[in-house]
Design an enzyme around this catalytic site. Structure first.
Site, PDB file in Angstrom:
ATOM      1  N   CYS A   1       1.387  -1.556  10.764  1.00  0.00           N
ATOM      2  CA  CYS A   1       0.130  -1.993  11.794  1.00  0.00           C
ATOM      3  C   CYS A   1       1.657  -2.920  12.295  1.00  0.00           C
ATOM      4  O   CYS A   1       2.510  -3.613  11.519  1.00  0.00           O
ATOM      5  CB  CYS A   1      -0.360  -3.012  11.822  1.00  0.00           C
ATOM      6  SG  CYS A   1      -1.798  -1.959  11.282  1.00  0.00           S
TER       7      CYS A   1
ATOM      8  N   ARG B   1      -2.171  -1.415  15.758  1.00  0.00           N
ATOM      9  CA  ARG B   1      -2.919  -1.055  15.144  1.00  0.00           C
ATOM     10  C   ARG B   1      -2.445   0.697  14.316  1.00  0.00           C
ATOM     11  O   ARG B   1      -2.629   1.626  15.597  1.00  0.00           O
ATOM     12  CB  ARG B   1      -4.078  -1.163  14.863  1.00  0.00           C
ATOM     13  CG  ARG B   1      -5.046  -1.121  13.592  1.00  0.00           C
ATOM     14  CD  ARG B   1      -6.650   0.050  13.607  1.00  0.00           C
ATOM     15  NE  ARG B   1      -7.216  -0.029  12.391  1.00  0.00           N
ATOM     16  CZ  ARG B   1      -8.510   0.041  11.908  1.00  0.00           C
ATOM     17  NH1 ARG B   1      -9.481   0.156  13.052  1.00  0.00           N
ATOM     18  NH2 ARG B   1      -8.663   0.351  10.966  1.00  0.00           N
TER      19      ARG B   1
ATOM     20  N   ILE C   1      -6.213   2.780   6.826  1.00  0.00           N
ATOM     21  CA  ILE C   1      -7.521   2.401   5.706  1.00  0.00           C
ATOM     22  C   ILE C   1      -8.608   2.283   6.838  1.00  0.00           C
ATOM     23  O   ILE C   1      -8.480   0.959   7.277  1.00  0.00           O
ATOM     24  CB  ILE C   1      -7.186   1.915   4.733  1.00  0.00           C
ATOM     25  CG1 ILE C   1      -6.099   2.445   4.174  1.00  0.00           C
ATOM     26  CG2 ILE C   1      -8.502   1.471   3.454  1.00  0.00           C
ATOM     27  CD1 ILE C   1      -5.328   1.484   2.752  1.00  0.00           C
TER      28      ILE C   1
END
Length: 574
Positions: A2, A43, A47
């Site tokens: 990110c 982002r 996960i």
């Protein structure tokens, strides 16, 4: 993977700053403009794809928060440990594991985690901001500090977008350093009040007083234990286990994953490990105009051996030239590693199929794979000559082209009679002090300025030569050039690149080995080759290293045959 940005001045343009790093996180974005420290996050979902795992992530008090770029290795085991201590998790993300680890152990949480990470953590209990960067320097973390205000971000462009231009004054010593190192060495950046947080360092900032404490180190690489009694067979077995553990941890992903494969020892080892773990492996390679200059035949051989789903793409000379100006867009400051271009292209090919890749980067630094080490040993035995001789040789060479016999002969002489950090700089293709003279005057660099301060900072004369140079590479070339290149070019196409050789256990194990074991049979990368002698073919393990740079003739048309760093500085930054 990110990107984030933040800071303390409400007048700064955080919206523009966040937009500037959208490539690091194309899936979602969020700004939080409340409190003493504003923060924004982009982002790339890897996960726990649920929206609850979005950042900034807040603690139960609703005020303490974390933003985090990277991945935490072994986070599932750490989560289990925290659950036993009474923590109730709301998500399945490694971000929440980090946050709760901090809440449990305070500043000592960093000793409990391993991974590639840049972390910004606001603690509402003591009203302080804490910044952390991972041990090897895989993930970037930049900050601006003028003695009162602080801004931070995943890339320098985010800080450029947030701040007023008057706050960003070019640091001429950084431009000068670039000519010698081929990158701007940490903690410097292109600007005077902007810094790179060095690897394995933290910084604490109090917005109430404007005081910053640090950067200070929280970890150091172990030196060899010369008294350690370990055989090559024992070391090889333990090393294979550590690499398998690292690959297994780093293959955890909720999105498609693949592997960069050059056909060299390092990437082939990672692919071999993944295949041995039963993974369904996709591999990606880049070649050049001909197989003679490419490593693609070796990559095909390894791909066939392990039955991978293999993808190739060729980088032509014309395409390489067209990509060269992108170095400024990708790196924001002078950066002269031409292998950034094939790395970008292989990242682009991989991103068409996967969102995460594992790479073999770091293997040369952790296991000692560079031919520069024996070369330094040979030259170091010779006497050195005074700086005046360097200047005289440079004057002799100046009228001739870079490829003339006179130029080549004088360069050999310059290198042969250098010593210590100055010798290392020549071996690493930095511009010699004499060649930088006009830039010293142009940038008003003081006469007593130490051209090789960055090397000297990590120079350990008390260690055996090869270990000394490995440590030097680990602290300078690897984070400054290798890992910077991989991060920026992969993130330019929103691809996460993970590096199993740079797990903490692998690093500490290799560097703690006696040098004669690490260089088993006196061979570069000896223990790694010995560990995989029954797994990888001999012609993969023992062939001459090519590296991932593009063929020299690809850049032969640079203006005046100048060194690439001089060409880039003049064409993109001056």
């Amino acid at each position: 993977m990110c990107g984030f940005v933040g800071g303390t001045d409400p007048s700064w343009n955080f919206t523009a700053a966040l937009a500037s790093i959208e490539h690091r996180g194309p899936d979602d974005g969020r700004l939080n403009l409340e409190g003493p420290v504003r923060v924004g996050f982009r982002r790339l979902s890897i996960i726990d794809l649920d929206a609850a795992a979005m950042q900034p992530m807040f603690a139960d008090d609703g005020e303490t928060w974390i933003v985090f770029n990277g991945e935490i290795y072994g986070f599932i085991a750490l989560r289990t440990e925290l659950e036993k201590l009474g923590h109730a998790f709301r998500t399945h993300s490694d971000t929440e594991v980090l946050l709760r680890a901090y809440l449990e152990w305070g500043e000592n949480f960093i000793d409990h985690v391993d991974g590639m990470f840049a972390i910004a953590l606001w603690d509402a209990r003591d009203h302080k901001l804490r910044l952390y960067r991972d041990r090897p320097g895989i993930k970037p973390l930049y900050y601006f500090y003028d003695g009162q205000r602080l801004a931070f971000g995943s890339e320098l462009k985010a800080i450029e977008a947030a701040l007023d231009a008057k706050d960003l004054q070019v640091d001429e010593t950084a431009l000068y350093d670039f000519l010698g190192y081929r990158y701007v060495p940490a903690p410097k950046t292109l600007y005077r009040n902007c810094f790179k947080l060095p690897p394995a360092h933290r910084l604490v900032y109090d917005p109430a007083t404007g005081k910053a404490t640090g950067p200070e180190p929280y970890w150091s690489v172990p030196v060899p234990d010369t008294s350690r009694d370990i055989s090559a067979d024992q070391a090889a077995e333990e090393l294979r286990g550590l690499i398998d553990e690292s690959v297994r941890d780093q293959m955890i992903s909720d999105v498609p994953l693949g592997f960069f494969l050059s056909g060299g020892v390092d990437s082939s080892t990672i692919v071999a490990s993944a295949s041995g773990l039963g993974a369904d492996v996709s591999t990606f390679s880049i070649g050049f105009d001909s197989d003679e200059k490419s490593e693609t035949p070796y990559a095909r051989q390894v791909a066939e051996l392990f039955g991978t789903k293999h993808h190739e793409r060729m980088l032509s000379q014309s395409a390489a030239g067209a990509l060269l100006p992108n170095l400024k867009k990708w790196f924001d400051e002078p950066f002269a590693d031409e292998s950034a271009m094939p790395t970008y292209l292989v990242s682009k090919v991989a991103r068409e199929n996967v969102t995460v890749v594992l790479t073999g980067d770091g293997g040369d630094e952790v296991f000692g794979g560079y031919r520069t080490y024996p070369r330094f040993e040979r030259y170091e035995r010779l006497p050195s000559w005074p700086a005046a001789m360097d200047r005289a040789v440079h004057r002799i060479r100046k009228p001739f082209s870079r490829r003339s016999p006179i130029t080549r002969m004088t360069r050999v002489l310059e290198t042969a009679f250098a010593h210590g950090p100055a010798l290392w700089a020549k071996i690493m293709h930095g511009m010699p002090e004499a060649a930088k003279e006009e830039y010293r005057e142009r940038f008003d660099i003081p006469r007593d300025y130490d051209d090789w301060w960055h090397y000297r900072e990590h120079w350990r004369s008390d260690l055996p030569v090869r270990t000394r140079l490995q440590l030097l590479d680990f602290h300078t070339f690897m984070p400054g050039m290798v890992l910077t290149k991989v991060d920026r070019t992969s993130m330019a196409v929103s691809l996460e690149a993970r590096v199993p050789f740079l797990a903490r256990k692998v690093i500490e194990f290799s560097f703690s080995l006696p040098e004669n074991v690490r260089y088993h049979d006196g061979e570069l990368k000896g223990i790694l080759k010995y560990a995989y002698k029954d797994i990888l073919p001999k012609d993969i393990l023992h062939r001459r290293k090519k590296g991932f740079g593009i063929p020299r003739y690809y850049l032969r048309d640079l203006d005046g045959g100048k060194p690439i760093q001089e060409h880039l500085l003049q064409s993109l930054f001056l």
